[in-house]
Scaffold this active site. Structure first.
Site, PDB file in Angstrom:
ATOM      1  N   ASP A  10       0.867  -1.176   0.000  1.00 17.62           N
ATOM      2  CA  ASP A  10       0.000   0.000   0.000  1.00 17.62           C
ATOM      3  C   ASP A  10       0.903   1.225   0.000  1.00 17.62           C
ATOM      4  O   ASP A  10       2.127   1.122   0.148  1.00 17.62           O
ATOM      5  CB  ASP A  10      -0.922   0.006   1.219  1.00 17.62           C
ATOM      6  N   SER A  11       0.290   2.401  -0.122  1.00 19.60           N
ATOM      7  CA  SER A  11       1.065   3.634  -0.150  1.00 19.60           C
ATOM      8  C   SER A  11       1.693   3.956   1.201  1.00 19.60           C
ATOM      9  O   SER A  11       2.572   4.804   1.283  1.00 19.60           O
ATOM     10  CB  SER A  11       0.181   4.803  -0.590  1.00 19.60           C
ATOM     11  N   CYS A  73      -4.674  -1.189  -1.883  1.00 20.99           N
ATOM     12  CA  CYS A  73      -4.760   0.216  -2.267  1.00 20.99           C
ATOM     13  C   CYS A  73      -5.960   0.403  -3.181  1.00 20.99           C
ATOM     14  O   CYS A  73      -5.992  -0.150  -4.284  1.00 20.99           O
ATOM     15  CB  CYS A  73      -3.477   0.650  -2.978  1.00 20.99           C
ATOM     16  N   GLU A 152      -2.235   8.871   8.293  1.00 23.41           N
ATOM     17  CA  GLU A 152      -0.785   8.651   8.310  1.00 23.41           C
ATOM     18  C   GLU A 152      -0.103   9.543   9.350  1.00 23.41           C
ATOM     19  O   GLU A 152       0.933   9.186   9.905  1.00 23.41           O
ATOM     20  CB  GLU A 152      -0.179   8.922   6.929  1.00 23.41           C
ATOM     21  N   CYS A 186     -10.658   3.117   0.314  1.00 22.23           N
ATOM     22  CA  CYS A 186      -9.220   3.233   0.531  1.00 22.23           C
ATOM     23  C   CYS A 186      -8.926   2.546   1.852  1.00 22.23           C
ATOM     24  O   CYS A 186      -9.633   2.772   2.849  1.00 22.23           O
ATOM     25  CB  CYS A 186      -8.810   4.700   0.577  1.00 22.23           C
ATOM     26  N   HIS A 188      -6.783   3.007   4.054  1.00 22.02           N
ATOM     27  CA  HIS A 188      -6.514   3.919   5.165  1.00 22.02           C
ATOM     28  C   HIS A 188      -7.783   4.219   5.966  1.00 22.02           C
ATOM     29  O   HIS A 188      -7.730   4.479   7.168  1.00 22.02           O
ATOM     30  CB  HIS A 188      -5.954   5.253   4.656  1.00 22.02           C
TER      31      HIS A 188
END
Length: 276
Positions: A10-11, A73, A152, A186, A188
Site C-alpha cells: 500500500d502507499s 490500495c 498517516e 481506501c 486507510h
C-alpha cells in the site's frame, strides 16, 4: 500446500488493517508487507505514475517468491483493474471488487455511497462495478483527499476534533443522500470507522475494502490447496520507503498485537517518475 509467503503493499500504513485481516484468516502464512511511505499519497497521481508504482512494488514483492500479492490500495485497484489478475503466474488481488461485493450484500435499499481517493473516484470504477451487479442501485461518490494523509499523521480517533470535522466535510453529502451502506474504498479509511459511524449513525453499514479483499484472497488460497503446511504461526516482515518508521511501527502494533520494530526495514525504491 504452498509455503511461499504472501505479499501485501500500500502507499503507507493504510494497508496494515488489510494485512492484519489476512493474518487473522491465515495464521500460519508468512506475510511480506511493503508500505510505500516515502511516496504517498497515491490519490493525486497520474495513471502513468500509478502504473510505475504498481509495477515497481509488485516486482519488489515477487523478489521474495510470493505466491500471491494483495494490492491493499483502492486507488490502484480502481484506476488499474488490468493489473489485478487471479490467473497470472503470481495472482494479484485488489480491494475494489471485494468491497463492492460486500456492499451489495449489505445494502437493503440499494443506496450505496463510496468514499475513496480523488483518483479512484475520478475513474468511476466503483460506481460502474456497483451498477454492473445491481442496475437499480443509487450511488453517490465522495472523494476524501485528506483522509489518508490525516491517518498517516496519526489522526484517526473519533474524539479528535480535527478528525470529526474532516469526516463531516467529506461525508455530509452521504448523510443527506441517506445511503444505507458506505464503501471504505481506501484501506486507510479503516482507521476512521468509529469516527464515520459516529457521524453517519449505526444505520449505515461500512464495507471495508481491506477486510473484504483479505477474505477473498484467503478463500482463493484455501480452494486451491495453496495454504502453508507449517504448523507454527507465520511471521511478518515489514518494509517502508521513508517517512517516520516509529509511527508506522505503532500502527502495525495495533493490527499485529506485537512490537514489529525488529522486523521493519527501510528499502530504497526509486521515485515513480524515474521508474516510468
Amino acid at each position: 500446500m504452498d509455503n511461499r509467503p504472501v505479499g501485501v503493499f500500500d502507499s503507507g500504513s493504510g494497508g496494515l488493517p488489510a494485512a492484519g485481516a489476512l493474518r487473522e484468516r491465515l495464521p500460519n502464512e508468512n506475510i511480506i508487507y511493503l508500505g510505500d511511505t516515502g511516496h504517498m499519497p497515491y490519490g493525486g497521481r497520474s495513471k502513468e505514475e500509478l502504473i510505475a508504482i504498481a509495477r515497481r512494488n509488485t516486482d519488489f514483492l515477487k523478489s521474495f517468491s510470493v505466491k500471491a500479492v494483495l494490492v491493499a490500495c483502492g486507488t490502484i485497484s480502481a484506476s488499474l483493474p488490468e493489473v489485478i489478475s487471479a490467473d497470472a503466474e503470481t495472482p494479484v488481488f485488489g480491494v475494489m471488487y471485494p468491497a463492492v461485493k460486500a456492499a451489495l450484500r449489505a445494502s437493503k435499499t440499494g443506496r450505496i455511497a463510496v468514499a475513496a481517493t480523488e483518483r479512484a473516484i475520478a475513474s468511476g470504477a466503483f460506481a460502474s462495478a456497483i451498477k454492473a451487479e445491481r442496475a437499480d442501485a443509487n450511488v453517490i461518490s465522495a472523494a476524501c483527499p485528506k483522509f489518508a494523509p490525516m491517518t498517516e499523521a496519526g489522526h484517526f480517533s473519533k474524539d479528535d476534533p480535527f478528525v470529526a470535522e474532516t469526516v463531516r466535510e467529506y461525508l455530509q453529502p452521504v448523510a443527506e443522500f441517506k445511503a444505507d451502506t458506505l464503501i471504505l474504498g481506501c484501506t486507510h479509511y479503516s482507521l476512521l470507522k468509529d469516527a464515520i459511524a459516529d457521524f453517519l449513525g449505526p444505520g449505515v453499514q461500512q464495507a471495508d475494502a481491506g477486510e473484504a479483499a483479505a477474505e477473498e484472497l484467503a478463500k482463493f488460497l484455501r480452494e486451491r490447496d495453496m495454504l502453508s503446511a507449517r504448523l507454527e504461526p507465520g511471521r511478518e516482515s515489514f518494509y517502508h520507503t521513508g517517512g517516520g518508521p516509529e509511527l508506522f511501527a505503532n500502527f502495525a502494533e495495533i493490527f499485529f498485537k506485537r512490537n514489529i520494530t525488529a522486523d521493519l526495514e527501510y528499502i530504497d525504491l526509486p521515485q515513480t517518475r524515474s521508474a516510468l
